[in-house]
Design a protein around this motif. Sequence first.
Motif, PDB file in Angstrom:
ATOM      1  N   GLY A 161       0.783  -1.226   0.000  1.00  0.00           N
ATOM      2  CA  GLY A 161       0.000   0.000   0.000  1.00  0.00           C
ATOM      3  C   GLY A 161       0.817   1.279   0.000  1.00  0.00           C
ATOM      4  O   GLY A 161       0.256   2.375  -0.048  1.00  0.00           O
ATOM      5  N   ALA A 162       2.136   1.161   0.053  1.00  0.00           N
ATOM      6  CA  ALA A 162       2.984   2.357   0.002  1.00  0.00           C
ATOM      7  C   ALA A 162       2.906   2.965  -1.399  1.00  0.00           C
ATOM      8  O   ALA A 162       2.545   2.298  -2.368  1.00  0.00           O
ATOM      9  N   THR A 163       3.256   4.229  -1.491  1.00  0.00           N
ATOM     10  CA  THR A 163       3.234   4.936  -2.770  1.00  0.00           C
ATOM     11  C   THR A 163       4.611   5.515  -3.050  1.00  0.00           C
ATOM     12  O   THR A 163       5.199   6.168  -2.184  1.00  0.00           O
ATOM     13  N   ILE A 164       5.100   5.264  -4.258  1.00  0.00           N
ATOM     14  CA  ILE A 164       6.371   5.836  -4.707  1.00  0.00           C
ATOM     15  C   ILE A 164       6.044   6.962  -5.682  1.00  0.00           C
ATOM     16  O   ILE A 164       5.425   6.729  -6.722  1.00  0.00           O
ATOM     17  N   ASP A 165       6.430   8.178  -5.322  1.00  0.00           N
ATOM     18  CA  ASP A 165       6.274   9.319  -6.225  1.00  0.00           C
ATOM     19  C   ASP A 165       7.561   9.448  -7.026  1.00  0.00           C
ATOM     20  O   ASP A 165       8.650   9.494  -6.454  1.00  0.00           O
ATOM     21  N   TYR A 166       7.414   9.505  -8.343  1.00  0.00           N
ATOM     22  CA  TYR A 166       8.610   9.540  -9.181  1.00  0.00           C
ATOM     23  C   TYR A 166       8.402  10.438 -10.392  1.00  0.00           C
ATOM     24  O   TYR A 166       7.283  10.827 -10.722  1.00  0.00           O
ATOM     25  N   VAL A 167       9.513  10.763 -11.024  1.00  0.00           N
ATOM     26  CA  VAL A 167       9.495  11.530 -12.264  1.00  0.00           C
ATOM     27  C   VAL A 167       9.646  10.533 -13.403  1.00  0.00           C
ATOM     28  O   VAL A 167      10.579   9.725 -13.412  1.00  0.00           O
ATOM     29  N   SER A 168       8.727  10.597 -14.335  1.00  0.00           N
ATOM     30  CA  SER A 168       8.757   9.694 -15.482  1.00  0.00           C
ATOM     31  C   SER A 168       9.819  10.137 -16.481  1.00  0.00           C
ATOM     32  O   SER A 168      10.091  11.322 -16.638  1.00  0.00           O
ATOM     33  N   LYS A 169      10.393   9.172 -17.175  1.00  0.00           N
ATOM     34  CA  LYS A 169      11.346   9.500 -18.239  1.00  0.00           C
ATOM     35  C   LYS A 169      10.618   9.908 -19.521  1.00  0.00           C
ATOM     36  O   LYS A 169      11.226  10.424 -20.448  1.00  0.00           O
ATOM     37  N   ASN A 170       9.313   9.695 -19.565  1.00  0.00           N
ATOM     38  CA  ASN A 170       8.531   9.995 -20.765  1.00  0.00           C
ATOM     39  C   ASN A 170       8.176  11.476 -20.826  1.00  0.00           C
ATOM     40  O   ASN A 170       7.554  12.004 -19.910  1.00  0.00           O
ATOM     41  N   TRP A 171       8.552  12.118 -21.914  1.00  0.00           N
ATOM     42  CA  TRP A 171       8.285  13.544 -22.092  1.00  0.00           C
ATOM     43  C   TRP A 171       7.548  13.839 -23.394  1.00  0.00           C
ATOM     44  O   TRP A 171       7.191  14.982 -23.662  1.00  0.00           O
ATOM     45  N   VAL A 172       7.285  12.808 -24.186  1.00  0.00           N
ATOM     46  CA  VAL A 172       6.569  12.965 -25.453  1.00  0.00           C
ATOM     47  C   VAL A 172       5.170  12.385 -25.294  1.00  0.00           C
ATOM     48  O   VAL A 172       4.995  11.310 -24.714  1.00  0.00           O
ATOM     49  N   LEU A 173       4.185  13.101 -25.820  1.00  0.00           N
ATOM     50  CA  LEU A 173       2.810  12.609 -25.813  1.00  0.00           C
ATOM     51  C   LEU A 173       2.405  12.332 -27.252  1.00  0.00           C
ATOM     52  O   LEU A 173       2.345  13.242 -28.082  1.00  0.00           O
ATOM     53  N   GLY A 174       2.179  11.050 -27.539  1.00  0.00           N
ATOM     54  CA  GLY A 174       1.760  10.646 -28.879  1.00  0.00           C
ATOM     55  C   GLY A 174       0.258  10.459 -28.915  1.00  0.00           C
ATOM     56  O   GLY A 174      -0.454  10.736 -27.958  1.00  0.00           O
ATOM     57  N   ASP A 175      -0.206   9.960 -30.024  1.00  0.00           N
ATOM     58  CA  ASP A 175      -1.634   9.734 -30.188  1.00  0.00           C
ATOM     59  C   ASP A 175      -1.890   8.242 -30.160  1.00  0.00           C
ATOM     60  O   ASP A 175      -1.172   7.495 -30.824  1.00  0.00           O
ATOM     61  N   PRO A 176      -2.818   7.713 -29.462  1.00  0.00           N
ATOM     62  CA  PRO A 176      -3.750   8.405 -28.570  1.00  0.00           C
ATOM     63  C   PRO A 176      -3.247   8.386 -27.125  1.00  0.00           C
ATOM     64  O   PRO A 176      -3.304   7.359 -26.459  1.00  0.00           O
ATOM     65  N   TYR A 177      -2.739   9.465 -26.669  1.00  0.00           N
ATOM     66  CA  TYR A 177      -2.292   9.671 -25.286  1.00  0.00           C
ATOM     67  C   TYR A 177      -1.232   8.667 -24.838  1.00  0.00           C
ATOM     68  O   TYR A 177      -1.221   8.238 -23.704  1.00  0.00           O
ATOM     69  N   GLU A 178      -0.355   8.308 -25.736  1.00  0.00           N
ATOM     70  CA  GLU A 178       0.741   7.400 -25.399  1.00  0.00           C
ATOM     71  C   GLU A 178       1.950   8.226 -24.980  1.00  0.00           C
ATOM     72  O   GLU A 178       2.466   9.020 -25.765  1.00  0.00           O
ATOM     73  N   GLU A 179       2.391   8.041 -23.740  1.00  0.00           N
ATOM     74  CA  GLU A 179       3.570   8.754 -23.263  1.00  0.00           C
ATOM     75  C   GLU A 179       4.804   7.920 -23.561  1.00  0.00           C
ATOM     76  O   GLU A 179       4.822   6.715 -23.333  1.00  0.00           O
ATOM     77  N   ARG A 180       5.857   8.602 -24.065  1.00  0.00           N
ATOM     78  CA  ARG A 180       7.115   7.922 -24.376  1.00  0.00           C
ATOM     79  C   ARG A 180       8.257   8.926 -24.314  1.00  0.00           C
ATOM     80  O   ARG A 180       8.031  10.114 -24.128  1.00  0.00           O
ATOM     81  N   ASP A 181       9.475   8.441 -24.509  1.00  0.00           N
ATOM     82  CA  ASP A 181      10.638   9.319 -24.379  1.00  0.00           C
ATOM     83  C   ASP A 181      11.319   9.630 -25.712  1.00  0.00           C
ATOM     84  O   ASP A 181      12.443  10.121 -25.730  1.00  0.00           O
ATOM     85  N   VAL A 182      10.645   9.368 -26.815  1.00  0.00           N
ATOM     86  CA  VAL A 182      11.159   9.707 -28.145  1.00  0.00           C
ATOM     87  C   VAL A 182       9.999  10.131 -29.042  1.00  0.00           C
ATOM     88  O   VAL A 182       8.855   9.737 -28.817  1.00  0.00           O
ATOM     89  N   PHE A 183      10.338  10.916 -30.057  1.00  0.00           N
ATOM     90  CA  PHE A 183       9.339  11.268 -31.067  1.00  0.00           C
ATOM     91  C   PHE A 183       9.159  10.101 -32.023  1.00  0.00           C
ATOM     92  O   PHE A 183      10.122   9.428 -32.380  1.00  0.00           O
ATOM     93  N   ARG A 184       7.916   9.884 -32.452  1.00  0.00           N
ATOM     94  CA  ARG A 184       7.631   8.841 -33.440  1.00  0.00           C
ATOM     95  C   ARG A 184       6.721   9.321 -34.561  1.00  0.00           C
ATOM     96  O   ARG A 184       6.425   8.554 -35.474  1.00  0.00           O
ATOM     97  N   ALA A 185       6.256  10.565 -34.465  1.00  0.00           N
ATOM     98  CA  ALA A 185       5.337  11.066 -35.491  1.00  0.00           C
ATOM     99  C   ALA A 185       5.358  12.591 -35.516  1.00  0.00           C
ATOM    100  O   ALA A 185       5.717  13.236 -34.531  1.00  0.00           O
ATOM    101  N   ASP A 186       4.947  13.143 -36.642  1.00  0.00           N
ATOM    102  CA  ASP A 186       4.891  14.597 -36.803  1.00  0.00           C
ATOM    103  C   ASP A 186       3.950  15.264 -35.809  1.00  0.00           C
ATOM    104  O   ASP A 186       4.158  16.409 -35.427  1.00  0.00           O
ATOM    105  N   ASP A 187       2.891  14.556 -35.402  1.00  0.00           N
ATOM    106  CA  ASP A 187       1.895  15.178 -34.526  1.00  0.00           C
ATOM    107  C   ASP A 187       2.138  14.915 -33.042  1.00  0.00           C
ATOM    108  O   ASP A 187       1.287  15.208 -32.207  1.00  0.00           O
ATOM    109  N   ASP A 188       3.308  14.395 -32.684  1.00  0.00           N
ATOM    110  CA  ASP A 188       3.662  14.234 -31.270  1.00  0.00           C
ATOM    111  C   ASP A 188       3.812  15.606 -30.618  1.00  0.00           C
ATOM    112  O   ASP A 188       4.237  16.569 -31.261  1.00  0.00           O
ATOM    113  N   THR A 189       3.478  15.669 -29.330  1.00  0.00           N
ATOM    114  CA  THR A 189       3.643  16.896 -28.551  1.00  0.00           C
ATOM    115  C   THR A 189       4.517  16.583 -27.337  1.00  0.00           C
ATOM    116  O   THR A 189       4.929  15.439 -27.148  1.00  0.00           O
TER     117      THR A 189
END
Length: 200
Positions: free
Chosen positions: A126-154
């Motif tokens: 039941g403990a909670t680990i708060d962490y910073v994700s390595k994912n900084w790219v948001l792809g479609d549909p709402y896929e978080e990742r750490d690299v670009f894979r498409a022109d419409d990534d944000t």
Amino acid sequence: MTLLTVINEVSDVVSLDRFESVYGTNDPNAQTMVALAEEAGAEIARRADWRRMLKAHVVSASPEILPADYQRLAPGGAVRAGDGRFFRLVTNGAQWAVIVGIASAEPYCRLSGREMFFSPAAAAAGATIDYVSKNWVLGDPYEERDVFRADDDTTLFPERLLVKGLIWRWKRQKGLPFEDNLAEFEADLLQEINADRGTS
């Protein structure tokens, strides 16, 4: 802004023609822009604990394997017990050996590789680990990742920082004066970090 709009905005500044597409194209300028955008984005993501990159992981047992997107613990009390107490993080292996050898009511944890160990082990559930994700790219549909894979990534941080980071990198790569652009990027980065924290 998307990867394509960011790169086209930078292209306007550095006097390149706008692109119809940048990801996966054979155009050397587009390939360079994407590579520099990856470099800039990774740096921007590392230099702050962006709110949209903060995650929480609920622990089931000790040891707990950290999520695949784990980059680092969030600042402050990053590990909380189910009863609200904070685990004390132990970084030294010798200290950890002593802690696990002596029964204690005080909760402790130790990060080793991709695993988090807890003492007492029963406190892990039941403990909670708060962490910073390595994912900084948001792809479609709402896929978080750490690299670009498409022109419409944000990005999960303010896109204008990617524009600023890309401009000075492009100029540096081409042997042009870039110091003013770098200083502007650094000032904007600090401003956006403060705004993200709610301190500006």
